[in-house]
Design a protein around this motif. Structure first.
Motif, mmCIF file in Angstrom:
data_model
loop_
_atom_site.group_PDB
_atom_site.id
_atom_site.type_symbol
_atom_site.label_atom_id
_atom_site.label_comp_id
_atom_site.label_asym_id
_atom_site.label_seq_id
_atom_site.Cartn_x
_atom_site.Cartn_y
_atom_site.Cartn_z
ATOM 1 N N LEU A 192 0.800 -1.220 0.000
ATOM 2 C CA LEU A 192 0.000 0.000 0.000
ATOM 3 C C LEU A 192 0.835 1.274 0.000
ATOM 4 O O LEU A 192 0.390 2.311 -0.504
ATOM 5 N N LEU A 211 -3.086 -0.510 -4.525
ATOM 6 C CA LEU A 211 -4.248 -1.134 -3.898
ATOM 7 C C LEU A 211 -4.553 -2.518 -4.460
ATOM 8 O O LEU A 211 -5.344 -3.269 -3.874
ATOM 9 N N LEU A 214 -4.113 -5.781 -2.124
ATOM 10 C CA LEU A 214 -5.129 -5.803 -1.075
ATOM 11 C C LEU A 214 -6.475 -6.241 -1.631
ATOM 12 O O LEU A 214 -7.155 -7.106 -1.045
ATOM 13 N N MET A 215 -6.891 -5.646 -2.741
ATOM 14 C CA MET A 215 -8.215 -5.945 -3.267
ATOM 15 C C MET A 215 -8.287 -7.356 -3.860
ATOM 16 O O MET A 215 -9.318 -8.026 -3.749
ATOM 17 N N SER A 218 -8.499 -9.633 -0.758
ATOM 18 C CA SER A 218 -9.796 -9.485 -0.100
ATOM 19 C C SER A 218 -10.908 -10.104 -0.933
ATOM 20 O O SER A 218 -11.810 -10.770 -0.394
ATOM 21 N N LEU A 234 -6.395 -2.263 8.941
ATOM 22 C CA LEU A 234 -5.589 -1.250 8.276
ATOM 23 C C LEU A 234 -4.939 -0.349 9.324
ATOM 24 O O LEU A 234 -5.412 -0.262 10.461
ATOM 25 N N GLU A 254 -9.368 5.358 0.166
ATOM 26 C CA GLU A 254 -9.795 4.741 -1.091
ATOM 27 C C GLU A 254 -10.050 3.247 -0.881
ATOM 28 O O GLU A 254 -11.042 2.698 -1.396
ATOM 29 N N ALA A 255 -9.178 2.586 -0.120
ATOM 30 C CA ALA A 255 -9.381 1.173 0.167
ATOM 31 C C ALA A 255 -10.695 0.953 0.902
ATOM 32 O O ALA A 255 -11.422 -0.015 0.621
ATOM 33 N N ARG A 258 -13.620 0.867 -1.462
ATOM 34 C CA ARG A 258 -13.646 -0.345 -2.280
ATOM 35 C C ARG A 258 -14.032 -1.572 -1.449
ATOM 36 O O ARG A 258 -14.751 -2.458 -1.934
ATOM 37 N N LEU A 259 -13.557 -1.621 -0.220
ATOM 38 C CA LEU A 259 -13.924 -2.742 0.648
ATOM 39 C C LEU A 259 -15.393 -2.671 1.042
ATOM 40 O O LEU A 259 -16.056 -3.704 1.201
#
Length: 370
Positions: A192, A211, A214-215, A218, A234, A254-255, A258-259
């Motif tokens: 990140l 990102l 992470l995405m 996840s 986080l 931003e994460a 999206r999460l």
């Protein structure tokens, strides 16, 4: 509606929780060897603390490559799954709920865990940190982390699949869900931050690229066990271990959006807990709340009063307590009744036997009348 407090119930995703007191993840290094296998002592330790609204397990490596400290548990072998099942059975019998924290340390490691090979990371940058390394008899020392090897692009998909498999294994072991550890300078956090990620492929450079890992991890975990059973940890303001990054707060926000779109059950903020640490300001908390619609858990030297204040503000939904749970297995009852808190033995934090681990007593209510 009255403002929630620590003892208010909480429903988030598939997690129905009787209070807003979480037990924070704490590395204790008590597994059986060889094999980093959870054991009966760990089952007692967690069951003693089952009155928490939610127990978040100690960080648990998703693969041998993901290990960075001696005697930490894994979730990738049949023996480890069986060991964790012993833990979850004990917690459930005591009336508790528990999620498993999925962990890959990345560069926060040492060659002793990798048959002499260098640890892996987004980029070949040493973390200016140490990890705990013990011999077969349990005698430990702090060892410097060396310069890691930068992952090849083609290797990253395999690590994403390790997260997926670990989540599947966690559910087989009887957990109520999982928490992806994307904080505190470990592998996902390393991707990140622009200061630890100097990659020029699809996983580095722009915010979108940083990102990506992470995405992907996840999404893989959510696809495997259902997003409603997934949390993500986080760390927006932690700078230790060479993790200072001027771009991390926008990345975290931003994460979060999206999460939220992915549908995960909660976000867990790891807030710095040393004396002169930077404070998490309310502007950040409001920005995070605007982007994430489900539960937000916070951890970082909270006491009852500070936790209640933050819950009442609506900027957090659950407070995770770490060190207070070590010497106070009945912490929720002590908070509810105003009973005094015991102090833990810092010499017994990592490794060893039951001393300073599963031998702390519950408070005797009769003492309150003396």
């Amino acid at each position: 509606m009255p403002a929630p407090n620590l003892f208010s119930p909480l429903q988030t995703g598939a997690l129905r929780l009787p209070s807003r007191i979480a037990m924070a993840p704490m590395t204790r290094c008590r597994t059986d060897q060889p094999g980093d296998i959870p054991n009966a002592m760990m089952a007692r330790y967690y069951a003693q603390r089952a009155s928490a609204g939610l127990i978040i397990s100690e960080a648990t490596q998703i693969s041998r490559q993901g290990q960075g400290y001696s005697f930490t548990p894994g979730i990738y072998s049949p023996a480890q799954i069986d060991g964790w099942r012993q833990v979850t059975n004990a917690v459930r019998q005591a009336g508790g709920r528990m999620v498993l924290q999925l962990w890959h340390v990345g560069r926060m490691s040492h060659p002793v865990f990798h048959d002499g090979a260098a640890p892996v990371a987004p980029s070949a940058i040493a973390p200016d940190a140490q990890v705990w390394v013990a011999d077969e008899k349990g005698a430990g020392r702090m060892a410097d982390c060396p310069t890691p090897r930068a992952l090849e692009t083609a290797e990253i998909a395999g690590i994403v699949d390790d997260y997926r498999q670990a989540a599947r294994n966690a559910m087989a072991a009887g957990f109520d869900g999982v928490e992806i550890h994307a904080a505190n300078g470990y592998l996902i956090d390393q991707f990140l931050r622009s200061t630890s990620n100097l990659r020029t492929d699809a996983y580095g450079g722009s915010l979108e690229n940083r990102l990506r890992f992470l995405m992907e991890a996840s999404s893989a975990v959510a696809d495997e066990i259902g997003a409603e059973r997934v949390g993500v940890r986080l760390a927006p303001y932690i700078t230790a271990r060479g993790m200072h990054c001027p771009e991390i707060v926008p990345a975290i926000l931003e994460a979060a959006g999206r999460l939220d779109a992915l549908g995960i059950a909660y976000l867990h903020l790891s807030e710095a807990d040393w004396d002169d640490a930077p404070q998490v300001d309310d502007d950040f908390r409001r920005a995070l709340r605007a982007r994430f619609s489900r539960a937000i858990i916070v951890a970082g030297r909270y006491d009852q009063a500070r936790g209640e204040t933050l819950l009442a503000s609506g900027l957090a939904d659950m407070i995770a307590f770490g060190r207070p749970f070590i010497a106070n297995p009945d912490l929720p009852a002590r908070l509810a009744h105003g009973w005094p808190l015991a102090d833990f033995d810092p010499s017994a934090l990592f490794g060893g036997d039951g001393r300073g681990y599963d031998d702390y007593p519950h408070y005797q209510a009769t003492e309150a009348a003396c």
